[in-house]
Design a protein around this motif. Sequence first.
Motif, PDB file in Angstrom:
ATOM      1  N   VAL A  10      23.946  -1.646 -27.781  1.00  0.00           N
ATOM      2  CA  VAL A  10      23.954  -2.778 -27.988  1.00  0.00           C
ATOM      3  C   VAL A  10      22.694  -3.215 -27.971  1.00  0.00           C
ATOM      4  CG1 VAL A  10      24.716  -4.494 -27.782  1.00  0.00           C
ATOM      5  CG2 VAL A  10      26.153  -3.380 -27.079  1.00  0.00           C
ATOM      6  N   LEU A  11      22.437  -4.098 -29.079  1.00  0.00           N
ATOM      7  CA  LEU A  11      21.387  -4.619 -29.261  1.00  0.00           C
ATOM      8  C   LEU A  11      21.199  -6.020 -29.026  1.00  0.00           C
ATOM      9  CD1 LEU A  11      17.907  -5.112 -29.492  1.00  0.00           C
ATOM     10  CD2 LEU A  11      18.624  -5.220 -32.076  1.00  0.00           C
ATOM     11  N   VAL A  12      20.579  -6.699 -28.151  1.00  0.00           N
ATOM     12  CA  VAL A  12      20.600  -8.067 -27.857  1.00  0.00           C
ATOM     13  C   VAL A  12      19.311  -8.284 -27.843  1.00  0.00           C
ATOM     14  CG1 VAL A  12      20.690  -9.368 -25.813  1.00  0.00           C
ATOM     15  CG2 VAL A  12      22.321  -7.279 -25.732  1.00  0.00           C
ATOM     16  N   THR A  13      19.407  -9.736 -28.853  1.00  0.00           N
ATOM     17  CA  THR A  13      17.900 -10.013 -28.907  1.00  0.00           C
ATOM     18  C   THR A  13      17.005 -10.974 -28.067  1.00  0.00           C
ATOM     19  OG1 THR A  13      18.434 -11.328 -30.708  1.00  0.00           O
ATOM     20  CG2 THR A  13      17.503  -9.068 -31.218  1.00  0.00           C
ATOM     21  N   GLY A  14      15.856 -11.411 -27.555  1.00  0.00           N
ATOM     22  CA  GLY A  14      15.835 -12.835 -27.271  1.00  0.00           C
ATOM     23  C   GLY A  14      16.395 -12.209 -25.531  1.00  0.00           C
ATOM     24  N   ALA A  15      16.593 -11.324 -24.683  1.00  0.00           N
ATOM     25  CA  ALA A  15      17.359 -10.623 -23.339  1.00  0.00           C
ATOM     26  C   ALA A  15      16.401 -10.849 -22.468  1.00  0.00           C
ATOM     27  CB  ALA A  15      17.826  -9.288 -23.827  1.00  0.00           C
ATOM     28  N   GLY A  16      15.005 -11.074 -22.367  1.00  0.00           N
ATOM     29  CA  GLY A  16      14.561 -11.222 -21.021  1.00  0.00           C
ATOM     30  C   GLY A  16      14.702 -12.248 -19.892  1.00  0.00           C
ATOM     31  N   GLY A  17      15.628 -13.188 -20.739  1.00  0.00           N
ATOM     32  CA  GLY A  17      16.231 -13.987 -19.322  1.00  0.00           C
ATOM     33  C   GLY A  17      17.038 -14.980 -20.353  1.00  0.00           C
ATOM     34  N   GLY A  18      17.278 -15.985 -19.230  1.00  0.00           N
ATOM     35  CA  GLY A  18      18.510 -16.936 -19.914  1.00  0.00           C
ATOM     36  C   GLY A  18      19.908 -16.108 -20.341  1.00  0.00           C
ATOM     37  N   ILE A  19      20.565 -16.497 -21.222  1.00  0.00           N
ATOM     38  CA  ILE A  19      21.784 -15.846 -21.869  1.00  0.00           C
ATOM     39  C   ILE A  19      21.805 -15.171 -22.155  1.00  0.00           C
ATOM     40  CG2 ILE A  19      23.326 -16.707 -23.771  1.00  0.00           C
ATOM     41  CD1 ILE A  19      23.055 -19.432 -23.134  1.00  0.00           C
ATOM     42  N   GLY A  20      20.592 -14.421 -23.390  1.00  0.00           N
ATOM     43  CA  GLY A  20      20.264 -13.089 -23.820  1.00  0.00           C
ATOM     44  C   GLY A  20      20.162 -11.943 -22.567  1.00  0.00           C
TER      45      GLY A  20
END
Length: 304
Positions: A10-20
């Motif tokens: 899986v690729l998750v973008t914007g995953a450095g914090g928060g929901i991602g």
Amino acid sequence: MTKIMDGKVVLVTGAGGGIGRDIALAAAAAGAAVVVNDLGASLKGTGQTELAAQKVVDEITAAGGSAVANADSVADPDAAREMVDLAVREFGRIDAVVNNAGILRDGFFHKMTYEDFDAVVKVHLYGAFNTSRAAADHFRTQESGALVHMTSTSGLIGNLAQANYAAAKLAITAFSKSVALDMKRWNVRSNCIAPFAWSRMISSIKVDTPEQEARVEKLKQMTPAKVAPMAVYLASDRAADVTGQIFAVRNNEIFLVNQPRPIRSVHSGDGWTPEAIANHAIPALKADFMPLEVSADVFSWDPV
């Protein structure tokens, strides 16, 4: 015991914090290998550090999972393709993309600049296109794949001072539906989630009234971790028959969101003149007009 995402990448973008971040952690805990993408930029998309994505990778590997970091921008189509290629190089395949990356540049419409409109649309809408298009060729070859896009009630319902963000987020729902139709023959699914969670993305919401302040306090009760299970489910094979849908996740509640359909019509055998529209058509339709509401007007009760 078999996990719901065993063997998936899986690729998750914007995953450095928060929901991602919570989606990346949950996907890894469910058995997936994860490409953790985050530009490491400020909320407005400026500045950059590679630490954000790597910190999440470190969390995943410390827990026994598999992950790799990427610090490129989804707004760049070549960079988006590199994210997908990275997944294939490191883990041998790509099974799902969670389009979570986003920025905010809020402002009332009459004060909004072209640059602020353009930047937000580029990250949210073009970003979703870029990563999804990069994965599409792999999905077609393997005849499977899942896309999960983050939309928002700011687009679905409305909100003040977010014309750029709302436009991009509502456009994503139409984009998702079109992709679901186009890719159905290859068993590729595309769905949207409108998340309710207190995160950096919504921490800049304008608070000008006691009512808005009360709403923000309610939002703070809703953690990003509450959204992650829905995203992981939609990325998994258990959601094989779920596509073209819009969900909202609000604390412990999951909503299915309706999509635009005709609700009432009027007819004139002789056709319409502007005067006839004013005198007859609009009075007949007006009872079913949508009110000029913001998200808090519709989701007005306390989260449960």
